[in-house]
Design a protein around this motif. Structure first.
Motif, PDB file in Angstrom:
ATOM      1  N   VAL A   1      27.566  28.801 -24.685  1.00 21.64           N
ATOM      2  CA  VAL A   1      28.013  29.105 -23.348  1.00 21.64           C
ATOM      3  C   VAL A   1      26.740  29.395 -22.592  1.00 21.64           C
ATOM      4  N   LEU A   2      26.504  28.956 -21.396  1.00 26.53           N
ATOM      5  CA  LEU A   2      25.490  29.526 -20.372  1.00 26.53           C
ATOM      6  C   LEU A   2      26.210  29.811 -19.158  1.00 26.53           C
ATOM      7  N   VAL A   3      26.009  31.210 -18.697  1.00 27.40           N
ATOM      8  CA  VAL A   3      26.723  31.613 -17.390  1.00 27.40           C
ATOM      9  C   VAL A   3      25.580  31.745 -16.318  1.00 27.40           C
ATOM     10  N   ILE A   4      26.008  31.381 -15.202  1.00 26.13           N
ATOM     11  CA  ILE A   4      25.319  31.558 -14.124  1.00 26.13           C
ATOM     12  C   ILE A   4      26.189  31.579 -12.907  1.00 26.13           C
TER      13      ILE A   4
ATOM     14  N   TYR B   1      23.465  34.774 -16.284  1.00 24.55           N
ATOM     15  CA  TYR B   1      22.429  35.161 -14.978  1.00 24.55           C
ATOM     16  C   TYR B   1      23.346  35.349 -13.655  1.00 24.55           C
ATOM     17  N   GLU B   2      22.581  36.172 -12.970  1.00 26.24           N
ATOM     18  CA  GLU B   2      23.156  36.402 -11.619  1.00 26.24           C
ATOM     19  C   GLU B   2      22.385  35.695 -10.510  1.00 26.24           C
TER      20      GLU B   2
ATOM     21  N   LYS C   1      22.513  23.762  -9.796  1.00 26.01           N
ATOM     22  CA  LYS C   1      21.330  23.181  -9.631  1.00 26.01           C
ATOM     23  C   LYS C   1      20.272  23.943 -10.301  1.00 26.01           C
ATOM     24  N   PHE C   2      20.238  25.286 -10.364  1.00 22.46           N
ATOM     25  CA  PHE C   2      19.491  26.254 -11.213  1.00 22.46           C
ATOM     26  C   PHE C   2      19.402  26.125 -12.703  1.00 22.46           C
ATOM     27  N   ALA C   3      20.926  25.948 -12.897  1.00 25.41           N
ATOM     28  CA  ALA C   3      20.990  25.801 -14.459  1.00 25.41           C
ATOM     29  C   ALA C   3      20.536  24.553 -14.800  1.00 25.41           C
ATOM     30  N   LYS C   4      20.695  23.590 -14.390  1.00 22.73           N
ATOM     31  CA  LYS C   4      20.452  21.981 -14.935  1.00 22.73           C
ATOM     32  C   LYS C   4      18.919  21.918 -14.874  1.00 22.73           C
ATOM     33  N   TYR C   5      18.214  22.422 -13.618  1.00 24.07           N
ATOM     34  CA  TYR C   5      17.097  22.161 -13.515  1.00 24.07           C
ATOM     35  C   TYR C   5      15.885  23.034 -14.011  1.00 24.07           C
ATOM     36  N   LYS C   6      16.531  24.197 -14.006  1.00 22.03           N
ATOM     37  CA  LYS C   6      15.342  25.226 -14.174  1.00 22.03           C
ATOM     38  C   LYS C   6      15.732  26.086 -15.875  1.00 22.03           C
TER      39      LYS C   6
END
Ligand code: MN
Length: 258
Positions: free
Chosen positions: A32-35, A68-69, A79-84
């Motif tokens: 799991v990744l949370v943002i 991440y917050e 977008k940030f999750a996918k690209y960064k």
């Protein structure tokens, strides 16, 4: 076997009980990744942040989970999750929510919860937005969790064919009173808008959008109807807002006298 990667986000903010419930389900099914937004972003729809910088910080509030917050909108988060954060690593499923409050009918357009899921679906990722028909911060997510888990398991193992996005709403009922899940179309229900007027402590006039959701368009087969009958509603959805009917019936508009 490699575990699936599940991206979890929401629009009520990273501190909302609803996202914690969704994370607890997701962690049983994969990595799991949370943002999520660092503050409530309900009603932000598909907004993105382009005139301000984004701030993103790791947070240690979900034990053993990368989280991440983000200072931006729900769509910024995806977008940030996918690209960064993931730098191209494949996301197997994106889930958004569980929203505090329903997102049936026209709400899909206003909802940050649904827009986050929609953004992932635009990127080709199977995505589900979950919303519980209870605005309360103390809402009981236990039935919603059971349905979310079962549906996520099914989507992870079977995929979603050509549809990439599901709008799932859960009635505010105990699990044993929910009659099951129904595939629905979006109801034609809308709001009567009302701007409530007031005066702030500095003597300045303000307006506050209120209004009421009118359920008249809740005919059989729609999401609002299913929820009223005690079902979980599942609306297969898309970002393509083309009216294909209009393409057929409005062909004559091409004949312009210039
Ligand atoms: Mn919300």
């Amino acid at each position: 076997m490699k575990k699936p990667l599940i991206l979890v986000t929401n629009d009520d903010g990273i501190a909302a009980p609803g996202i914690r419930a969704l994370i607890e389900v997701a962690r049983e099914l994969g990595d799991v990744l949370v943002i999520a937004p660092d503050k409530p972003q309900s009603g932000q729809g598909h907004a993105i942040t382009i005139k301000l910088p984004l701030r993103v910080h790791p947070v240690d509030i979900f034990e053993g989970i990368d989280a991440y917050e983000c200072s931006g909108t729900p769509v910024d988060c995806v977008k940030f999750a996918k690209y960064k954060l993931l730098k191209g690593r494949q996301i197997d499923l994106c889930v958004s929510g569980i929203n505090h409050g329903g997102n049936a009918a026209i709400n899909i357009l206003y909802s940050g919860t649904m827009s986050a899921a929609m953004e992932a679906s635009i990127e080709g990722i199977n995505s589900i937005g979950f919303s519980l028909l209870d605005y309360s911060w103390e809402a009981d997510f236990s039935a919603a969790r059971v349905y979310a888990r079962s549906l996520m398991e099914k989507v992870l193992s079977e995929g979603l064919q050509e549809c990439k996005l599901l709008n799932v709403n859960i009635p505010r009922l105990p699990l044993e009173q929910i009659r099951g899940a129904l595939i629905c179309r979006q109801a034609a229900c809308d709001y009567t808008e009302e701007f409530i007027e007031g005066t702030d402590p500095h003597g300045q006039k303000y307006y506050w959008l209120g209004g009421e959701f009118i359920e008249d368009g809740a005919v059989e087969g729609t999401d609002v109807w299913a929820l009223k009958q005690g079902y979980v509603s599942i609306v297969p959805s898309t970002h393509d807002l083309t009216s294909y009917r209009g393409m057929e019936t409005l062909k004559h508009l091409e004949n312009l006298s210039l």
